[in-house]
Motif scaffolding. Structure first.
Motif, PDB file in Angstrom:
ATOM      1  N   GLY A   1       0.806  -1.219   0.000  1.00 37.46           N
ATOM      2  CA  GLY A   1       0.000   0.000   0.000  1.00 37.46           C
ATOM      3  C   GLY A   1       0.832   1.258   0.000  1.00 37.46           C
ATOM      4  N   ALA A   2       1.894   1.281  -0.821  1.00 37.35           N
ATOM      5  CA  ALA A   2       2.803   2.425  -0.868  1.00 37.35           C
ATOM      6  C   ALA A   2       2.653   3.182  -2.189  1.00 37.35           C
ATOM      7  N   ASP A   3       3.078   4.425  -2.177  1.00 35.68           N
ATOM      8  CA  ASP A   3       3.069   5.250  -3.386  1.00 35.68           C
ATOM      9  C   ASP A   3       4.204   4.880  -4.334  1.00 35.68           C
ATOM     10  N   ILE A   4       5.337   4.474  -3.777  1.00 33.85           N
ATOM     11  CA  ILE A   4       6.526   4.150  -4.555  1.00 33.85           C
ATOM     12  C   ILE A   4       6.980   2.744  -4.182  1.00 33.85           C
ATOM     13  N   GLY A   5       7.293   1.948  -5.192  1.00 28.88           N
ATOM     14  CA  GLY A   5       7.849   0.622  -4.962  1.00 28.88           C
ATOM     15  C   GLY A   5       9.200   0.511  -5.626  1.00 28.88           C
ATOM     16  N   VAL A   6      10.118  -0.171  -4.962  1.00 28.85           N
ATOM     17  CA  VAL A   6      11.449  -0.405  -5.510  1.00 28.85           C
ATOM     18  C   VAL A   6      11.666  -1.908  -5.572  1.00 28.85           C
ATOM     19  N   GLY A   7      12.113  -2.391  -6.720  1.00 23.78           N
ATOM     20  CA  GLY A   7      12.431  -3.803  -6.884  1.00 23.78           C
ATOM     21  C   GLY A   7      13.875  -3.971  -7.320  1.00 23.78           C
ATOM     22  N   VAL A   8      14.585  -4.886  -6.687  1.00 26.86           N
ATOM     23  CA  VAL A   8      15.979  -5.144  -7.068  1.00 26.86           C
ATOM     24  C   VAL A   8      16.184  -6.639  -7.261  1.00 26.86           C
ATOM     25  N   THR A   9      16.874  -6.974  -8.345  1.00 26.63           N
ATOM     26  CA  THR A   9      17.207  -8.364  -8.621  1.00 26.63           C
ATOM     27  C   THR A   9      18.526  -8.385  -9.377  1.00 26.63           C
ATOM     28  N   GLY A  10      19.299  -9.428  -9.168  1.00 29.87           N
ATOM     29  CA  GLY A  10      20.582  -9.510  -9.857  1.00 29.87           C
ATOM     30  C   GLY A  10      21.468 -10.585  -9.267  1.00 29.87           C
ATOM     31  N   VAL A  11      22.751 -10.497  -9.609  1.00 32.99           N
ATOM     32  CA  VAL A  11      23.734 -11.496  -9.206  1.00 32.99           C
ATOM     33  C   VAL A  11      24.847 -10.802  -8.421  1.00 32.99           C
ATOM     34  N   ALA A  12      24.914 -11.104  -7.127  1.00 36.40           N
ATOM     35  CA  ALA A  12      25.967 -10.529  -6.285  1.00 36.40           C
ATOM     36  C   ALA A  12      27.213 -11.411  -6.241  1.00 36.40           C
ATOM     37  N   GLY A  13      27.089 -12.645  -6.666  1.00 35.55           N
ATOM     38  CA  GLY A  13      28.248 -13.535  -6.664  1.00 35.55           C
ATOM     39  C   GLY A  13      28.292 -14.405  -5.438  1.00 35.55           C
ATOM     40  N   PRO A  14      29.282 -15.195  -5.320  1.00 31.60           N
ATOM     41  CA  PRO A  14      30.559 -15.126  -6.024  1.00 31.60           C
ATOM     42  C   PRO A  14      30.539 -15.749  -7.415  1.00 31.60           C
ATOM     43  N   ASP A  15      29.473 -16.464  -7.786  1.00 31.21           N
ATOM     44  CA  ASP A  15      29.422 -17.133  -9.081  1.00 31.21           C
ATOM     45  C   ASP A  15      28.335 -16.524  -9.949  1.00 31.21           C
ATOM     46  N   SER A  16      28.481 -16.694 -11.259  1.00 27.08           N
ATOM     47  CA  SER A  16      27.422 -16.277 -12.171  1.00 27.08           C
ATOM     48  C   SER A  16      26.181 -17.133 -11.914  1.00 27.08           C
ATOM     49  N   GLN A  17      25.054 -16.686 -12.434  1.00 29.05           N
ATOM     50  CA  GLN A  17      23.795 -17.399 -12.215  1.00 29.05           C
ATOM     51  C   GLN A  17      23.053 -17.523 -13.540  1.00 29.05           C
ATOM     52  N   ASP A  18      22.839 -18.740 -13.982  1.00 27.90           N
ATOM     53  CA  ASP A  18      22.068 -19.001 -15.202  1.00 27.90           C
ATOM     54  C   ASP A  18      22.528 -18.138 -16.377  1.00 27.90           C
ATOM     55  N   GLY A  19      23.831 -17.992 -16.535  1.00 34.03           N
ATOM     56  CA  GLY A  19      24.377 -17.219 -17.643  1.00 34.03           C
ATOM     57  C   GLY A  19      24.470 -15.732 -17.398  1.00 34.03           C
ATOM     58  N   HIS A  20      24.057 -15.270 -16.237  1.00 38.94           N
ATOM     59  CA  HIS A  20      24.151 -13.847 -15.898  1.00 38.94           C
ATOM     60  C   HIS A  20      25.417 -13.623 -15.082  1.00 38.94           C
ATOM     61  N   PRO A  21      26.228 -12.628 -15.451  1.00 45.48           N
ATOM     62  CA  PRO A  21      27.499 -12.418 -14.767  1.00 45.48           C
ATOM     63  C   PRO A  21      27.338 -11.787 -13.388  1.00 45.48           C
ATOM     64  N   VAL A  22      28.317 -12.015 -12.554  1.00 44.59           N
ATOM     65  CA  VAL A  22      28.378 -11.331 -11.263  1.00 44.59           C
ATOM     66  C   VAL A  22      28.376  -9.825 -11.534  1.00 44.59           C
ATOM     67  N   GLY A  23      27.517  -9.118 -10.840  1.00 46.04           N
ATOM     68  CA  GLY A  23      27.415  -7.676 -11.023  1.00 46.04           C
ATOM     69  C   GLY A  23      26.276  -7.240 -11.917  1.00 46.04           C
ATOM     70  N   GLU A  24      25.595  -8.190 -12.578  1.00 41.76           N
ATOM     71  CA  GLU A  24      24.413  -7.805 -13.355  1.00 41.76           C
ATOM     72  C   GLU A  24      23.270  -7.579 -12.370  1.00 41.76           C
ATOM     73  N   VAL A  25      22.790  -6.365 -12.326  1.00 39.52           N
ATOM     74  CA  VAL A  25      21.744  -5.985 -11.381  1.00 39.52           C
ATOM     75  C   VAL A  25      20.727  -5.110 -12.106  1.00 39.52           C
ATOM     76  N   TRP A  26      19.462  -5.378 -11.842  1.00 34.15           N
ATOM     77  CA  TRP A  26      18.361  -4.588 -12.396  1.00 34.15           C
ATOM     78  C   TRP A  26      17.581  -3.935 -11.258  1.00 34.15           C
ATOM     79  N   LEU A  27      17.299  -2.645 -11.422  1.00 33.65           N
ATOM     80  CA  LEU A  27      16.561  -1.859 -10.434  1.00 33.65           C
ATOM     81  C   LEU A  27      15.267  -1.373 -11.066  1.00 33.65           C
ATOM     82  N   GLY A  28      14.165  -1.607 -10.401  1.00 36.10           N
ATOM     83  CA  GLY A  28      12.884  -1.096 -10.867  1.00 36.10           C
ATOM     84  C   GLY A  28      12.293  -0.147  -9.845  1.00 36.10           C
ATOM     85  N   VAL A  29      11.707   0.940 -10.328  1.00 38.59           N
ATOM     86  CA  VAL A  29      10.988   1.875  -9.462  1.00 38.59           C
ATOM     87  C   VAL A  29       9.614   2.074 -10.079  1.00 38.59           C
ATOM     88  N   TRP A  30       8.584   1.840  -9.295  1.00 40.50           N
ATOM     89  CA  TRP A  30       7.212   2.025  -9.739  1.00 40.50           C
ATOM     90  C   TRP A  30       6.565   3.080  -8.858  1.00 40.50           C
TER      91      TRP A  30
END
Length: 186
Positions: A101-130
């Motif tokens: 029930g908020a006006d602003i939503g933040v979503g974060v997903t990605g790979v912090a490591g130490p290993d890649s994940q499903d072909g995504h490299p360490v450091g690939e991060v996506w930020l969403g703001v709604w």
């Protein structure tokens, strides 16, 4: 090479303080849905005095199935794209705001490591703001800059640095949308 925690410490605390101040002044509330940061973003905001006037809550959706069951991310999208995806970040942001029930939503997903994940490299991060009533209901999604990813290697401290940098960038993204939302006639 160890990557310093860009945005760590005072800089990130300052960004969190700006978010709380700007939201409070505009009468806005905030919620998070966090994967790789596992609550660090909401915790950083909660560290600011007065955050209870702004922070509605947060969802820790570390496991892929929780992205769907708690934050409402489309199950077919998760099956098709996996959890590290820009559309997933946007849906996490929308889900956080709607579920809390908020006006602003933040979503974060990605790979912090130490290993890649499903072909995504360490450091690939996506930020969403709604934001409610902004951009036709579409989330704003950004990635951590390529310069950040280029500096990442498997050295010690990288995982923590990625998570902290993600929090800092997410706070910056929230600061960037608040003036647009506050100016939007409701």
């Amino acid at each position: 090479m160890t990557v310093p925690a860009s945005g760590a410490g005072e800089e990130t605390a300052g960004a969190a303080t700006r978010v709380v101040t700007l939201c409070r002044e505009a009468g806005l509330t905030l919620a998070t849905a966090e994967s790789l940061t596992a609550g660090l973003l909401a915790g950083t905001v909660a560290d600011v005095p007065g955050a209870s006037n702004v922070l509605r809550g947060g969802l820790v959706v570390y496991a892929t199935d929780l992205k769907h069951s708690l934050a409402g991310v489309d199950d077919a999208l998760l099956d098709r794209q996996g959890p590290v995806d820009p559309t997933v970040a946007g849906q996490l942001a929308r889900g956080a705001a709607q579920r809390c029930g908020a006006d602003i939503g933040v979503g974060v997903t990605g790979v912090a490591g130490p290993d890649s994940q499903d072909g995504h490299p360490v450091g690939e991060v996506w930020l969403g703001v709604w934001c409610r009533d902004l951009d036709g209901g579409e989330p704003r999604v950004t990635a951590l800059d390529d310069g950040w990813r280029a500096r990442v290697d498997a050295g010690s401290g990288v995982r923590d640095a990625i998570r902290r940098h993600t929090v800092h960038r997410a706070l910056d993204q929230v600061c960037a949308v608040i003036p647009d939302l506050a100016a939007d006639p409701l």
